[in-house]
Design an enzyme around this catalytic site. Sequence first.
Site, mmCIF file in Angstrom:
data_model
loop_
_atom_site.group_PDB
_atom_site.id
_atom_site.type_symbol
_atom_site.label_atom_id
_atom_site.label_comp_id
_atom_site.label_asym_id
_atom_site.label_seq_id
_atom_site.Cartn_x
_atom_site.Cartn_y
_atom_site.Cartn_z
ATOM 1 N N ALA A 145 -20.787 -32.377 -5.725
ATOM 2 C CA ALA A 145 -19.758 -32.115 -4.719
ATOM 3 C C ALA A 145 -20.446 -31.489 -3.510
ATOM 4 C CB ALA A 145 -18.729 -31.150 -5.290
ATOM 5 N N GLY B 48 -20.786 -33.178 -9.691
ATOM 6 C CA GLY B 48 -19.863 -34.258 -9.343
ATOM 7 C C GLY B 48 -20.537 -35.618 -9.341
ATOM 8 N N GLU C 98 -22.966 -26.900 -12.630
ATOM 9 C CA GLU C 98 -21.940 -26.092 -11.951
ATOM 10 C C GLU C 98 -21.978 -24.629 -12.359
ATOM 11 O OE1 GLU C 98 -21.503 -29.134 -13.116
ATOM 12 O OE2 GLU C 98 -20.195 -30.301 -11.792
ATOM 13 N N GLU D 106 -20.395 -36.704 -12.755
ATOM 14 C CA GLU D 106 -18.988 -36.962 -13.104
ATOM 15 C C GLU D 106 -18.522 -38.331 -12.576
ATOM 16 O OE1 GLU D 106 -17.905 -32.984 -11.575
ATOM 17 O OE2 GLU D 106 -16.697 -32.816 -13.403
HETATM 18 N N1 3HC Z 1 -23.746 -29.857 -1.228
HETATM 19 C C1 3HC Z 1 -24.138 -29.593 0.052
HETATM 20 N N2 3HC Z 1 -25.418 -29.487 0.419
HETATM 21 C C2 3HC Z 1 -26.355 -29.646 -0.537
HETATM 22 C C3 3HC Z 1 -26.028 -29.903 -1.870
HETATM 23 C C4 3HC Z 1 -24.656 -30.018 -2.218
HETATM 24 N N3 3HC Z 1 -24.265 -30.288 -3.457
HETATM 25 N N4 3HC Z 1 -27.171 -29.996 -2.588
HETATM 26 C C5 3HC Z 1 -28.163 -29.816 -1.719
HETATM 27 N N5 3HC Z 1 -27.690 -29.586 -0.486
HETATM 28 C C6 3HC Z 1 -28.461 -29.388 0.739
HETATM 29 C C7 3HC Z 1 -29.361 -28.175 0.667
HETATM 30 O O1 3HC Z 1 -28.680 -27.016 1.081
HETATM 31 C C8 3HC Z 1 -30.468 -28.559 1.618
HETATM 32 O O2 3HC Z 1 -29.979 -28.352 2.907
HETATM 33 P P1 3HC Z 1 -30.980 -27.929 4.085
HETATM 34 O O3 3HC Z 1 -32.011 -29.001 4.168
HETATM 35 O O4 3HC Z 1 -30.103 -27.805 5.264
HETATM 36 O O5 3HC Z 1 -31.561 -26.616 3.637
HETATM 37 C C9 3HC Z 1 -30.588 -30.063 1.433
HETATM 38 O O6 3HC Z 1 -29.353 -30.482 0.837
HETATM 39 C C10 3HC Z 1 -31.727 -30.493 0.522
HETATM 40 O O7 3HC Z 1 -31.624 -29.748 -0.686
HETATM 41 P P2 3HC Z 1 -32.926 -29.281 -1.481
HETATM 42 O O8 3HC Z 1 -33.857 -28.617 -0.547
HETATM 43 O O9 3HC Z 1 -32.456 -28.535 -2.655
HETATM 44 O O10 3HC Z 1 -33.533 -30.693 -1.881
HETATM 45 P P3 3HC Z 1 -34.342 -31.096 -3.173
HETATM 46 O O11 3HC Z 1 -34.768 -32.498 -2.948
HETATM 47 O O12 3HC Z 1 -35.365 -30.062 -3.496
HETATM 48 O O13 3HC Z 1 -33.295 -31.063 -4.397
HETATM 49 C C11 3HC Z 1 -31.175 -31.460 -5.481
HETATM 50 C C12 3HC Z 1 -32.202 -31.940 -4.422
HETATM 51 C C13 3HC Z 1 -31.809 -31.534 -6.866
HETATM 52 C C14 3HC Z 1 -29.981 -32.358 -5.410
HETATM 53 C C15 3HC Z 1 -30.823 -29.992 -5.173
HETATM 54 O O14 3HC Z 1 -30.449 -29.893 -3.817
HETATM 55 C C16 3HC Z 1 -29.695 -29.444 -5.986
HETATM 56 O O15 3HC Z 1 -29.906 -29.013 -7.094
HETATM 57 N N6 3HC Z 1 -28.483 -29.429 -5.409
HETATM 58 C C17 3HC Z 1 -27.312 -28.833 -6.031
HETATM 59 C C18 3HC Z 1 -26.865 -29.607 -7.231
HETATM 60 C C19 3HC Z 1 -25.593 -29.034 -7.777
HETATM 61 O O16 3HC Z 1 -25.519 -27.857 -8.099
HETATM 62 N N7 3HC Z 1 -24.559 -29.864 -7.894
HETATM 63 C C20 3HC Z 1 -23.293 -29.433 -8.381
HETATM 64 C C21 3HC Z 1 -22.418 -29.113 -7.214
HETATM 65 S S1 3HC Z 1 -20.877 -28.429 -7.717
HETATM 66 C C22 3HC Z 1 -19.964 -29.763 -8.181
HETATM 67 O O17 3HC Z 1 -20.431 -30.862 -8.168
HETATM 68 C C23 3HC Z 1 -18.549 -29.449 -8.551
HETATM 69 C C24 3HC Z 1 -17.860 -30.587 -9.218
HETATM 70 O O18 3HC Z 1 -17.952 -30.446 -10.598
HETATM 71 C C25 3HC Z 1 -16.418 -30.653 -8.844
#
Ligand code: 3HC
Length: 706
Positions: free
Chosen positions: A68, A107, A130, A110
């Site tokens: 998400a 997400g 999450e 999902e």
């Molecule tokens: N939403 C918004 N921005 C995000 C994001 C997300 N889910 N994930 C990463 N970003 C942004 C980062 O803030 C970063 O921004 P910046 O360049 O401005 O600093 C950019 O994307 C690149 O991120 P990384 O530097 O972390 O890039 P990597 O290539 O090292 O890693 C990744 C990529 C493995 C996807 C890592 O970013 C990550 O782990 N992201 C979060 C994953 C996560 O926690 N997902 C669950 C979200 S909650 C959800 O999905 C709820 C649902 O169940 C309803």
Amino acid sequence: MTSGPTGHAVRRELHNRILVVTVDNPPVNALGVAVRCALSDAIEAAEQDASVDAVLLIGAGRNFIGGADIKEFGKPPLPPSLPAVCNRIEACRKPVVTAIHGAALGGGLEIALAAHYRVAVANAKLGLPEVTLGLLPGAGGTQRAPRLIGAKAALDLMLSGRHVGAREALALGLVDRVGETDDVLNEGLACVQALLDAKAPVRRTREADGLADRMASRAAIEAARAETSKNARGLFSPLKIVDAVQAALELPFDDGLRHERQLFLQCLDSPQRAGLIHAFFAEREVLKAPETRHAKARAVTSVGVIGGGTMGAGIAVALLDAGLPVTMIERDDASLARGRAHIEKVYDGLIAKGRMTSEAKAAVLTRWNGSTSYDALASADLVIEAVFEDMTVKQAVFAELDRVCKRGAVLATNTSYLDIDAIAASVSRPGDVIGLHFFSPANIMKLLEVVVPAQVSADVVATAFALAKRLRKVPVRAGVCDGFIGNRVLAIYRAAADHMMEDGASPYQIDRAVREFGFPMGPFQVSDLAGGDIGWATRKRRAATRDPNARYVQIADRICERGWFGQKTGRGYYLYPDGARTGTPDHEVEALIDAERERANITPRAFSDEEIMRRYMAAMINEGANVVHQGIALRPLDVDVTFLYGYGFPRHRGGPMKYADSVGLVNVLADIRAFAKEAPVFWKPSPLIVELVERGATLASLNHSA
Ligand code: 3HC
Ligand code: NAI
């Protein structure tokens, strides 16, 4: 192949009779509102279009979908919701297949679970992380994952937040096949074609039978509940995850989804979610120090380390682990042998735990060289000095470095407190001198303060950030002052703890209150672990320059005078009988504290745990604000990351500056002013806090990019 309409951040292309839907929303294809709309539209269009037999869903760039869009959390929701998009995908009457490369997280996974079939290529990493953001999978993940892979495996994924690779995903049943190549489009198309050829039916995860063995599922849920209650350490979302999986077992799918939604919204509203997501963005923002954008890092292929004591050896291990060759310089052969032995001890510990082989240790150590002559550093690209904390000794070392190191070599000091501008000024090349302040144990602790003296060149700062990345450390840019960011703030809240101890709180109560707040250890436990002698030496060094009006609590000195330096001497604030790692309270220490109270003419009073934490945090926040105000930290978030990674600050509270905003700066200021009435020398409101309160602004408002 024909092209269809281009949606916002989602492309559609027809490959024969397969509609390829590509999420293309850099940087990580997060499921923001534009993507959600376009995905729903794409499924709708595929269903309507007679020329489409099936849908292949993929991601552009390095990942499938990172989850998400975290930036949307805390803002008013915009339809369609992610659960609705997942339901729309699952309901599609034509087969929908996802082909996964890179991250399919939260997400993103999902969405894949809502599709009818899944293929992963070798570099895929799948997970439901999450929980690390204070949330639970809120787009059907808690209902679909257990149905697909069983309650036990699903709970493990959701409670740990860990990522699994393609092979493990296949073994778990998360995906149906693993592609033979990394070409996600062609692997996906081949998979869809095979399904079409076999006339495979639409297969919906909501109907999967992973929970069919109800007894085993119930047992897995109860085991997870017991384990989580024991280990969640005040975290809110883990038990909600268990509740949601229980709903998956007990309720029909749609009711379970509704239940999941309610639990998700509770997590979304929790301050823990706000703290954890702040931490997520803050640890990425710290990487964007101005010099990293404007300057190119110098090449570093070999490193020198001066000193093989606690820090030099730990730093050497961190460098060796990152694959760099290390030359260690010591005063004499015996000290050099000790330095080498310190390094070997780290690797022997890993071997004893079965986490390293003797062959691997031998291979790592081929990159280590030792010498008692500085000439061995002639070709080093970067040198890190970790000798005694003494300006004369350090300047003598830097004079040697100035003599032997090649032009362009970066000269770094690991000093904890000393004036790096003065070290830089003592050499002929001040532009090459920088502070690299590691934390002990240096091979484990993630924080690296990059201390930037006035004359340093931007490319040296950029080199430090690049090195941190190689060492998998979290770098925070700090300015030169006594203690930089972390130790400077520590000195103040540690003093607040000492004041409370002398005024009537026991060190054991203070430690307990601090632990209950979420720190792994209290300040007196930390002192016992680090060794009381280190702080004692610093206090003695500074005695002459100490402000005579400042309150000075002598309890620590009384303890050190007895040779009670903490764990290493078997007692400090606590007793550590027979080498115990956790201490037990010591009545002799309590008696000694009583005597000190009497000497200082203090009648002890009772403190509640709440008051202890208000004072402890007010001291930390006030000095953190000073550090920002004086430009020592670029932004409040740099203080937060320093404390999250160097001082065990509870991540779910986001860091001291985030915490200050969450309790309200106006309340923090009121506390500081109230404390100042009895101790005006110690409690001086930070001008930054006063100004922000006057403007009605938050510390977070200063967290713009550096
Ligand atoms: N939403 C918004 N921005 C995000 C994001 C997300 N889910 N994930 C990463 N970003 C942004 C980062 O803030 C970063 O921004 P910046 O360049 O401005 O600093 C950019 O994307 C690149 O991120 P990384 O530097 O972390 O890039 P990597 O290539 O090292 O890693 C990744 C990529 C493995 C996807 C890592 O970013 C990550 O782990 N992201 C979060 C994953 C996560 O926690 N997902 C669950 C979200 S909650 C959800 O999905 C709820 C649902 O169940 C309803
Ligand atoms: P230590 O006393 O364990 O090690 C210092 C080493 O430097 C000794 O092995 C000594 O033989 C060697 N040394 C002294 N003079 C030398 C010289 N002229 N040439 C070569 N080697 C020499 O000290 P420690 O704890 O490793 O600290 C080193 C530095 O790191 C200090 O500046 C300290 O403030 C800083 N630091 C310490 C931390 C800690 O937790 N111990 C944390 C962060 C920084």
